[in-house]
Design a protein around this motif. Structure first.
Motif, short mmCIF file in Angstrom:
data_model
loop_
_atom_site.label_atom_id
_atom_site.label_comp_id
_atom_site.label_asym_id
_atom_site.label_seq_id
_atom_site.Cartn_x
_atom_site.Cartn_y
_atom_site.Cartn_z
N ALA A 465 0.77 -1.19 0.01
CA ALA A 465 0.03 -0.20 0.04
C ALA A 465 0.88 1.16 0.08
CB ALA A 465 -1.06 -0.04 1.08
N THR A 466 1.98 1.29 0.91
CA THR A 466 2.88 2.34 0.89
C THR A 466 3.56 2.62 -0.47
OG1 THR A 466 3.40 1.95 3.22
CG2 THR A 466 4.98 3.41 1.79
N MET A 467 4.04 1.69 -1.18
CA MET A 467 4.39 1.77 -2.51
C MET A 467 3.55 2.19 -3.62
SD MET A 467 6.89 -1.72 -2.93
CE MET A 467 7.84 -1.00 -4.36
N TRP A 468 2.24 1.65 -3.35
CA TRP A 468 1.16 2.38 -4.41
C TRP A 468 0.74 3.65 -4.00
CZ3 TRP A 468 -3.55 4.15 -3.19
CH2 TRP A 468 -4.64 4.38 -4.41
N SER A 469 0.65 4.33 -2.93
CA SER A 469 0.54 5.46 -2.61
C SER A 469 1.71 6.65 -2.95
CB SER A 469 0.36 5.68 -1.11
OG SER A 469 -0.80 4.94 -0.53
N MET A 470 2.96 5.78 -3.04
CA MET A 470 4.07 6.65 -3.53
C MET A 470 4.00 7.03 -5.09
SD MET A 470 7.96 6.03 -3.03
CE MET A 470 7.82 5.78 -1.23
N TYR A 471 3.49 5.90 -5.93
CA TYR A 471 3.44 6.06 -7.24
C TYR A 471 2.28 6.79 -7.65
CZ TYR A 471 2.92 4.37 -12.01
OH TYR A 471 2.71 4.48 -13.56
N MET A 472 1.14 6.90 -6.64
CA MET A 472 0.08 7.90 -7.13
C MET A 472 0.29 9.23 -6.90
SD MET A 472 -2.68 6.20 -8.00
CE MET A 472 -1.43 5.22 -8.90
N GLN A 473 1.57 9.57 -6.38
CA GLN A 473 1.90 10.85 -6.50
C GLN A 473 2.45 11.45 -7.87
OE1 GLN A 473 5.05 10.46 -3.31
NE2 GLN A 473 3.82 10.86 -1.79
N LEU A 474 2.44 10.64 -8.68
CA LEU A 474 2.66 11.14 -10.01
C LEU A 474 1.57 12.21 -10.58
CD1 LEU A 474 4.02 8.17 -12.23
CD2 LEU A 474 5.25 10.37 -11.53
N VAL A 475 0.58 11.93 -9.88
CA VAL A 475 -0.90 12.99 -10.33
C VAL A 475 -0.29 14.29 -10.07
CG1 VAL A 475 -2.46 11.40 -9.68
CG2 VAL A 475 -1.59 13.02 -8.25
N TRP A 476 0.76 14.71 -9.32
CA TRP A 476 1.09 16.24 -9.07
C TRP A 476 2.06 16.61 -10.42
CZ3 TRP A 476 -0.84 18.96 -5.95
CH2 TRP A 476 -1.60 18.69 -4.79
N ILE A 477 2.75 15.68 -10.90
CA ILE A 477 3.52 16.08 -12.25
C ILE A 477 2.44 16.24 -13.20
CG2 ILE A 477 4.24 13.91 -13.19
CD1 ILE A 477 7.13 15.28 -13.36
N GLU A 478 1.51 15.46 -13.33
CA GLU A 478 0.44 15.38 -14.42
C GLU A 478 -0.25 17.02 -14.37
OE1 GLU A 478 -1.61 12.09 -13.99
OE2 GLU A 478 -0.23 10.84 -14.73
N SER A 479 -0.44 17.30 -12.95
CA SER A 479 -1.21 18.42 -12.60
C SER A 479 -0.32 19.53 -13.25
CB SER A 479 -1.47 18.30 -11.22
OG SER A 479 -1.89 19.79 -10.91
N ALA A 480 1.09 19.53 -12.81
CA ALA A 480 2.09 20.53 -13.12
C ALA A 480 1.90 20.68 -14.87
CB ALA A 480 3.40 20.17 -13.05
N PHE A 481 1.98 19.81 -15.61
CA PHE A 481 1.87 19.75 -17.02
C PHE A 481 0.46 20.54 -17.39
CE2 PHE A 481 4.78 16.26 -17.42
CZ PHE A 481 5.91 17.01 -17.71
#
Length: 604
Positions: A465-481
């Motif tokens: 679950a911790t690794m999955w939550s860390m990967y979900m943080q990629l939404v921030w870079i998508e938000s930046a774009f």
């Protein structure tokens, strides 16, 4: 004025969204409700803080009253020239222009201490106007109402209060001066990125243990004859007809930008990672960082190099790996992350793999896959009917292969579930030599894998679950774009010289830094309120010039911003901000004229 709670059930989970709403009386004695601020999902302590503030404001009249909610506590400015006799009946209000959003942009600029940074970097470049103020004008424009330098020169500067905020006249917006500013800033890009990293630490206690990396593209209008990096390539904007450049960006898990690079438009994602790893190590030193990336960026060779160098990573992995890891995952239990997501962890050849499965995503992908498969089947049946048609209406083998290629492209991976036999070269298509058959095993395997994806890492995990939550943080870079392309309008690029193209992207990067700082500033009180919504709210605070003729033939000019409305006062209070004092009045002799743009040929 009161808090309204709207409930919505999504992915099996109940969500509460809050808004500040006011009652307004309409004709016929009726009332209607207007949403003043959308706050999004806020926790219980934030909710109580909003309710407590509203209740305090309502104590005087014990009703929802704007005056009681937001009392006028600003003292009346004392006029220094009050001894001058003025003709009030000839008062004029001139130059209405936006103030609130421009002031907030300048406040963010000062909060990041960018004035001090750029004053030092551009100290040797002399000009009639400090170059740091010219750059501040460009960046604030990019944040608020992005447009070309020519538009800033001809329109936007006169419609904004940047002259009062920067304490400058129209010289700061000279056309040539704006372009010359772009020519001076690019060489300081790395120094600014390092400066911003320190500011993120100081302001928001940012950590750089985990870094998010991704790429996007932005396209050009024009021939781009003097832009070596402008190439045709994989276009993420649906404009394959235009040349483009690729932008690689690194942000923290909080969405704070650290560094970026402009690459040639035909650069493939897989060739960029090695260069960026070296760049970050050079700028910020070698440290134990976890790189989080999408599956299309690293190659097997790059991942091997990262493992040998001790660099940690967490990346997405193609679903084709499921066939190789079925046995490892079969022995592991599922762990529920939330109602709609379950994960399990397995180890294979020294790496850790996380299998994530979503029932809602599975239903969606199955529906999409079946729709494509049906369209593919209808297309094949149509081609087969053409093979049975009369001699004149039958299609040739080349036409058949061309249309079959189009059908396969539209079907995507579902095309692999059908085995198609085509006629040999020189043969005319007939029902006997053109036929197809469903591969049921491939079809079932494709449907079974829907709703699942795999993550891959060399980091010793605490749990899946911790690794999955860390990967979900990629939404921030998508938000930046998304912010850079939509809110900051980085596309299309009109510049036709390579240095100014990169300077244009540099200005957009600084605009995004201001937006990220504003978003972090909003998080404690109203995380659901977007930076763009705040800027739009404050843009309603206008500035006008109150012009009073005097008895001795002069003009007393008092620039004054309008008093904020209740919703703007509430927003400023929650942000813990206060508008500056009204600008000092000015007195001028002669005829009162509107400011005119400088001659386009005026040198900087």
């Amino acid at each position: 004025m009161f808090l309204r709670c709207n409930k919505r059930r999504k992915n099996g989970k109940s969500h509460r969204y809050f808004s500040v709403v006011e009652n307004r009386r309409t004709g016929g004695g009726q009332t209607t409700q207007r949403q003043v601020l959308y706050l999004g999902e806020i926790n219980d302590s934030q909710q109580e803080a909003w309710r407590r503030t509203l209740e305090v404001f309502d104590e005087d009249r014990r009703q929802y009253c704007e005056l009681s909610l937001f009392p006028d506590d600003r003292p009346i400015p004392r006029e220094a020239l009050n001894a001058v006799s003025v003709k009030l009946d000839r008062m004029q209000l001139r130059r209405p222009r936006s103030f609130g959003d421009c002031w907030l942009g300048c406040w963010l600029w000062d909060k990041l201490q960018l004035s001090s940074f750029w004053n030092i970097q551009l100290s040797e470049a002399r000009g009639e106007v400090p170059w740091a103020k010219v750059l501040q004008l460009l960046v604030v424009n990019r944040l608020i109402d992005p447009g070309s330098e020519l538009r800033v020169h001809r329109q936007w500067f006169l419609r904004s209060a940047m002259d009062e905020l920067l304490r400058v006249d129209f010289a700061v917006a000279g056309k040539d001066r704006l372009y010359r500013c772009l020519d001076r800033i690019l060489k300081h890009k790395e120094a600014l990125c390092q400066f911003l990293a320190e500011r993120w630490k100081t302001m928001f206690d940012a950590s750089f243990d985990v870094l998010l990396y991704d790429l996007t593209s932005t396209y050009f209008e024009g021939l781009c004859e003097q832009i070596p990096k402008a190439k045709h390539g994989y276009n993420r904007d649906g404009r394959s007809d235009c040349r483009q450049v690729v932008i690689a960006l690194v942000v923290t898990p909080d969405g704070l930008p650290l560094a970026y690079e402009v690459l040639a438009g035909n650069t493939t994602d897989k060739t960029t990672l090695r260069q960026f790893l070296a760049k970050i190590e050079q700028m910020y030193g070698k440290a134990r960082r976890i790189w989080v990336m999408d599956r299309g960026i690293p190659t097997e060779a790059t991942l091997k190099e990262m493992r040998e160098a001790g660099t940690q990573y967490l990346v997405g992995t193609p679903r084709s790996m499921l066939g190789k890891l079925d046995q490892q995952f079969a022995d592991q239990p599922w762990r529920q992350v939330h109602e709609a997501m379950a994960v399990k962890l397995a180890e294979h050849e020294g790496e850790f793999y996380v299998l994530a499965h979503s029932d809602a995503r599975q239903q969606k992908e199955k529906a999409m896959r079946r729709r494509r498969f049906k369209a593919y089947g209808r297309g094949l049946h149509g081609l087969r009917r053409r093979c049975r048609a009369g001699q004149r209406s039958r299609i040739s083998r080349d036409t058949l292969l061309g249309r079959l290629a189009v059908l396969k492209k539209e079907a995507g991976r579902m095309a692999a579930a059908v085995t198609v036999h085509v006629p040999d070269e020189g043969q005319r298509p007939t029902p006997q030599n053109f036929h197809y058959q469903l591969d049921s095993q491939v079809y079932r395997e494709a449907l079974d894998r829907d709703g699942s994806y795999i993550l891959r890492s060399n980091v010793t995990p605490a749990d899946a679950a911790t690794m999955w939550s860390m990967y979900m943080q990629l939404v921030w870079i998508e938000s930046a774009f998304k912010s850079m392309k939509s809110d900051l309008a980085i596309r299309p690029i009109w510049h036709q010289v390579q240095p100014r193209v990169e300077a244009h992207i540099f200005v957009a990067f600084m605009g995004y830094c201001l937006m990220a700082a504003l978003r972090k500033h909003l998080e404690p009180s109203a995380p659901g309120l977007s930076p763009k919504a705040v800027l739009e709210q404050l843009a309603a605070i206008q500035m006008v010039d109150v012009c009073l003729p005097t008895s001795d033939g002069r003009w007393l000019i008092m620039p004054r911003y309008t008093e904020p409305e209740p919703e703007q006062l509430m927003l400023l209070e929650k942000l813990k901000l206060a508008l500056p004092a009204q600008p000092p009045p000015r007195i001028r002799s002669g005829k009162l004229l509107m400011p005119e743009p400088a001659d386009d040929s005026t040198p900087p």
